[in-house]
Scaffold this active site. Structure first.
Site, PDB file in Angstrom:
ATOM      1  N   LYS A 150       0.833  -1.205   0.000  1.00  0.00           N
ATOM      2  CA  LYS A 150       0.000   0.000   0.000  1.00  0.00           C
ATOM      3  C   LYS A 150       0.869   1.256   0.000  1.00  0.00           C
ATOM      4  CE  LYS A 150      -1.679   1.871   3.566  1.00  0.00           C
ATOM      5  NZ  LYS A 150      -2.296   2.189   4.842  1.00  0.00           N
ATOM      6  N   ASP A 168      -6.533   0.885   1.153  1.00  0.00           N
ATOM      7  CA  ASP A 168      -6.516   0.995   2.615  1.00  0.00           C
ATOM      8  C   ASP A 168      -7.901   0.628   3.143  1.00  0.00           C
ATOM      9  OD1 ASP A 168      -8.188   3.102   2.133  1.00  0.00           O
ATOM     10  OD2 ASP A 168      -6.953   4.610   3.117  1.00  0.00           O
TER      11      ASP A 168
END
Ligand code: SF4
Length: 247
Positions: A150, A168
């Site tokens: 991420k 997320d």
């Protein structure tokens, strides 16, 4: 015109119709591709200036701010980096700090001990292997301590404009509610989103979904009655049912 806007024009050749007049039933009956197109178009209109809220001047500062942002609000990270970056703006300066100094600078942040260790190690690695610069390459980014998929995606898009879809908690929740993805894992969700959203929109769509998740499609009580995407949202329609006129 920004790069993603050019990509978006290719997707939305007939910009239209995200209006209150679109009935919930009509929205639910749309072919899947058209439903997705309208969702993306609506998000683009709702959040035209969406970008990272982490303050930074360089890719390195964005990388550090993103590492700090795990389990910490962007607002708090910005307060911390406003103290840290003026005296330690780059990899060389942070690499020269002691872990105790860095911990003292970031201690308002959750998990500050492990984050300090990672930021110090990654700064030293950047100096040793990359001349102090942040690599523009996913594998090299993910090889840095404390940098997962991420964080690498955030840096690739927001620092270098390289298409990447960071997933997320907001992106996961909102994309599932909107029926854009269904895989329970962040990686599976990322793969679905990358298949269903045009590549030029991966970066912007990440920011749109985050903002929508913070402002409207919040975790516990999503504000479906006032959500402009309700006609196209399976979860919103399940919660709200047909409009009074359609009953
Ligand atoms: Fe979220 Fe409700 Fe909007 Fe769907 S209609 S995106 S569930 S707020």
């Amino acid at each position: 015109m920004r790069a993603w806007e050019r990509g978006f024009r290719g997707v939305v050749d007939e910009p239209a119709v995200m209006s209150n007049a679109t009935s919930r039933a009509a929205g639910a009956r749309l072919p899947e591709r058209e439903r997705r197109r309208r969702i993306l178009e609506a998000l683009a209109r709702l959040y035209p200036d969406a970008r990272t809220e982490l303050r930074h001047d360089t890719p390195f500062q964005l990388l550090v701010a993103t590492v700090l942002s795990a389990q910490c609000t962007d607002r708090r990270v910005n307060l911390i980096t406003a103290r840290l970056f003026p005296r330690h703006p780059d990899a060389e300066a942070i690499a020269a700090m002691t872990v105790e100094d860095l911990e003292a600078q970031i201690r308002d942040c959750g998990l500050f001990r492990s984050k300090a260790r990672h930021i110090l190690q990654l700064s030293r690695l950047l100096v040793e292997r990359h001349g102090g610069e942040v690599p523009r390459d996913r594998a090299a980014l993910e090889a840095l301590p404390g940098v997962g998929r991420k964080t690498a995606s955030v840096v690739l898009w927001s620092a270098f404009g390289i298409p990447a879809f960071a997933v997320d908690t907001h992106v996961l929740r909102v994309s599932h509610r909107l029926g854009l993805a269904s895989d329970p894992t962040p990686l599976g969700t990322e793969r679905e989103l990358c298949r269903r959203v045009p590549r030029a929109l991966w970066g912007p769509a990440h920011h749109w979904l985050i903002l929508h998740g913070r402002r409207v499609c919040v975790a516990r009580s999503p504000r479906c009655p006032s959500c402009p995407i309700l006609p196209y949202c399976p979860e919103g329609l399940r919660r709200e049912g047909p409009s009074p006129q359609e009953r």
